[in-house]
Enzyme design. Sequence first.
Site, PDB file in Angstrom:
ATOM      1  N   TYR A 110       0.818  -1.214   0.000  1.00  0.00           N
ATOM      2  CA  TYR A 110       0.000   0.000   0.000  1.00  0.00           C
ATOM      3  C   TYR A 110       0.848   1.258   0.000  1.00  0.00           C
ATOM      4  CZ  TYR A 110      -4.472  -2.189  -0.143  1.00  0.00           C
ATOM      5  OH  TYR A 110      -5.555  -2.883  -0.602  1.00  0.00           O
TER       6      TYR A 110
ATOM      7  N   VAL B  76      -9.492   3.912  -5.790  1.00  0.00           N
ATOM      8  CA  VAL B  76      -9.135   4.397  -4.455  1.00  0.00           C
ATOM      9  C   VAL B  76      -8.078   5.509  -4.546  1.00  0.00           C
ATOM     10  CG1 VAL B  76      -9.701   2.207  -3.311  1.00  0.00           C
ATOM     11  CG2 VAL B  76      -7.355   2.581  -4.133  1.00  0.00           C
ATOM     12  N   ASP B  77      -7.731   5.914  -5.790  1.00  0.00           N
ATOM     13  CA  ASP B  77      -6.607   6.842  -5.953  1.00  0.00           C
ATOM     14  C   ASP B  77      -6.950   8.314  -5.696  1.00  0.00           C
ATOM     15  OD1 ASP B  77      -7.849   7.755  -8.378  1.00  0.00           O
ATOM     16  OD2 ASP B  77      -6.832   6.207  -9.524  1.00  0.00           O
TER      17      ASP B  77
ATOM     18  N   HIS C 297     -14.959   1.866  -3.049  1.00  0.00           N
ATOM     19  CA  HIS C 297     -13.948   1.010  -2.413  1.00  0.00           C
ATOM     20  C   HIS C 297     -13.037   1.783  -1.469  1.00  0.00           C
ATOM     21  CE1 HIS C 297     -14.512  -2.077  -5.910  1.00  0.00           C
ATOM     22  NE2 HIS C 297     -15.450  -2.156  -4.994  1.00  0.00           N
TER      23      HIS C 297
ATOM     24  N   ASN D  59     -14.020   1.842 -23.297  1.00  0.00           N
ATOM     25  CA  ASN D  59     -12.986   0.896 -22.853  1.00  0.00           C
ATOM     26  C   ASN D  59     -12.075   0.609 -24.040  1.00  0.00           C
ATOM     27  OD1 ASN D  59     -11.550  -1.428 -21.719  1.00  0.00           O
ATOM     28  ND2 ASN D  59     -13.244  -1.590 -20.259  1.00  0.00           N
TER      29      ASN D  59
HETATM   30  P1  OAD Z   1      -9.604  -3.802 -13.857  1.00  0.00           P
HETATM   31  O1  OAD Z   1      -8.125  -3.812 -13.845  1.00  0.00           O
HETATM   32  O2  OAD Z   1     -10.319  -5.066 -13.542  1.00  0.00           O
HETATM   33  O3  OAD Z   1     -10.104  -3.304 -15.288  1.00  0.00           O
HETATM   34  C1  OAD Z   1      -9.576  -2.161 -15.912  1.00  0.00           C
HETATM   35  C2  OAD Z   1     -10.326  -1.943 -17.212  1.00  0.00           C
HETATM   36  O4  OAD Z   1      -9.857  -0.757 -17.785  1.00  0.00           O
HETATM   37  C3  OAD Z   1     -10.147  -3.056 -18.237  1.00  0.00           C
HETATM   38  O5  OAD Z   1     -11.416  -3.423 -18.767  1.00  0.00           O
HETATM   39  C4  OAD Z   1      -9.268  -2.407 -19.321  1.00  0.00           C
HETATM   40  O6  OAD Z   1      -9.563  -2.885 -20.623  1.00  0.00           O
HETATM   41  C5  OAD Z   1      -9.671  -0.954 -19.184  1.00  0.00           C
HETATM   42  N1  OAD Z   1      -8.648   0.020 -19.606  1.00  0.00           N
HETATM   43  C6  OAD Z   1      -7.302  -0.041 -19.436  1.00  0.00           C
HETATM   44  N2  OAD Z   1      -6.712   1.069 -19.880  1.00  0.00           N
HETATM   45  C7  OAD Z   1      -7.716   1.876 -20.349  1.00  0.00           C
HETATM   46  C8  OAD Z   1      -7.742   3.171 -20.934  1.00  0.00           C
HETATM   47  N3  OAD Z   1      -6.622   3.893 -21.144  1.00  0.00           N
HETATM   48  N4  OAD Z   1      -8.936   3.680 -21.303  1.00  0.00           N
HETATM   49  C9  OAD Z   1     -10.090   2.966 -21.107  1.00  0.00           C
HETATM   50  N5  OAD Z   1     -10.112   1.747 -20.571  1.00  0.00           N
HETATM   51  C10 OAD Z   1      -8.941   1.196 -20.170  1.00  0.00           C
HETATM   52  O7  OAD Z   1     -10.067  -2.619 -12.874  1.00  0.00           O
HETATM   53  P2  OAD Z   1     -11.499  -2.351 -12.241  1.00  0.00           P
HETATM   54  O8  OAD Z   1     -12.594  -2.737 -13.145  1.00  0.00           O
HETATM   55  O9  OAD Z   1     -11.482  -0.972 -11.698  1.00  0.00           O
HETATM   56  O10 OAD Z   1     -11.299  -3.566  -6.019  1.00  0.00           O
HETATM   57  O11 OAD Z   1     -11.463  -3.361 -11.017  1.00  0.00           O
HETATM   58  C11 OAD Z   1     -12.519  -3.349 -10.115  1.00  0.00           C
HETATM   59  C12 OAD Z   1     -12.020  -3.618  -8.727  1.00  0.00           C
HETATM   60  O12 OAD Z   1     -11.201  -4.790  -8.737  1.00  0.00           O
HETATM   61  C13 OAD Z   1     -11.083  -2.569  -8.165  1.00  0.00           C
HETATM   62  O13 OAD Z   1     -11.761  -1.464  -7.608  1.00  0.00           O
HETATM   63  C14 OAD Z   1     -10.368  -3.336  -7.088  1.00  0.00           C
HETATM   64  C15 OAD Z   1     -10.099  -4.635  -7.825  1.00  0.00           C
HETATM   65  O14 OAD Z   1     -10.120  -5.736  -7.071  1.00  0.00           O
HETATM   66  C16 OAD Z   1     -10.847  -3.672  -4.761  1.00  0.00           C
HETATM   67  O15 OAD Z   1      -9.682  -3.505  -4.472  1.00  0.00           O
HETATM   68  C17 OAD Z   1     -11.923  -3.987  -3.781  1.00  0.00           C
END
Ligand code: OAD
Length: 248
Positions: A69, A105-106, A121, A215
Amino acid sequence: MQQEDKFIQATNLIADANHLLVFTGAGVSHESGIPVFRGKNGLWQKYRPEELATPDAFRKAPRVVWDWYRYRRALIRKANPNPAHIVIAELERIKSTFLLVTQNVDGLHRVAGNKKLVELHGNIFYTKCTACDNCIYEYEGENWSDLPYCECGALMRPAVVWFGEPLPEAALTQAFEFARTADVVLVVGTSGVVYPAAYVPLIVKQHGGKVIEVNIEPSAITPHADIFLQGKAGDVLTHIMKLLTRSK
Ligand code: OAD
């Protein structure tokens, strides 16, 4: 449909929306230099989440979890909002009924200027006690190098939601309630696989609202999307804002 037609359609939906919901994930901060969780360059590939982001992992190895972290805090402290964050902040200014629900969370949405936001989150710069209600904000840098302890004597932990933990009830209720009334949800940069957060766009759809997704590749949300705009969040949202400004 041609990509430009999709952009125009998405812009019209946003312009006409009475209740606009924006739902974001790690992809929105990718262009700020913060790694996403899943996929080719995902953070979770270097660090196994089940070893780090769980209450059990923290009980077994608090130092390892804290090191991870603190590494992420340092990375995020150096990052700045990118054009996608800026456009989302601008959307809040131009739409009277607006809510941003983020899984990130950023804190970069706050830095960009969003105020009507729900951080489902939590926020990585908060540290809370594992025993009492003490919770502190540490953006400028921690003045501790060993493990942090509360005045009550218990160990402090990052105040974020870990796997297997419930989401803050007030935040979830606010997000779900707004989703029921939203006529449009703009989903940006999320894989849409982590629940209950991923219910947010589905609730909008269930209640007759439209789903616009941005996306770089199809996600679990894409089958529910009315319009899928493939591309980097910064590029796509900047183009939408240009069209929105022109259509005024
Ligand atoms: P993920 O890492 O699962 O997904 C990120 C998404 O962003 C993917 O679908 C990529 O294709 C897309 N992506 C990457 N770069 C991009 C860009 N420049 N423009 C547009 N899209 C882009 O992240 P989250 O969906 O946020 O939770 O994950 C959800 C949760 O999973 C997080 O909040 C965290 C994690 O576990 C906890 O920590 C509780």
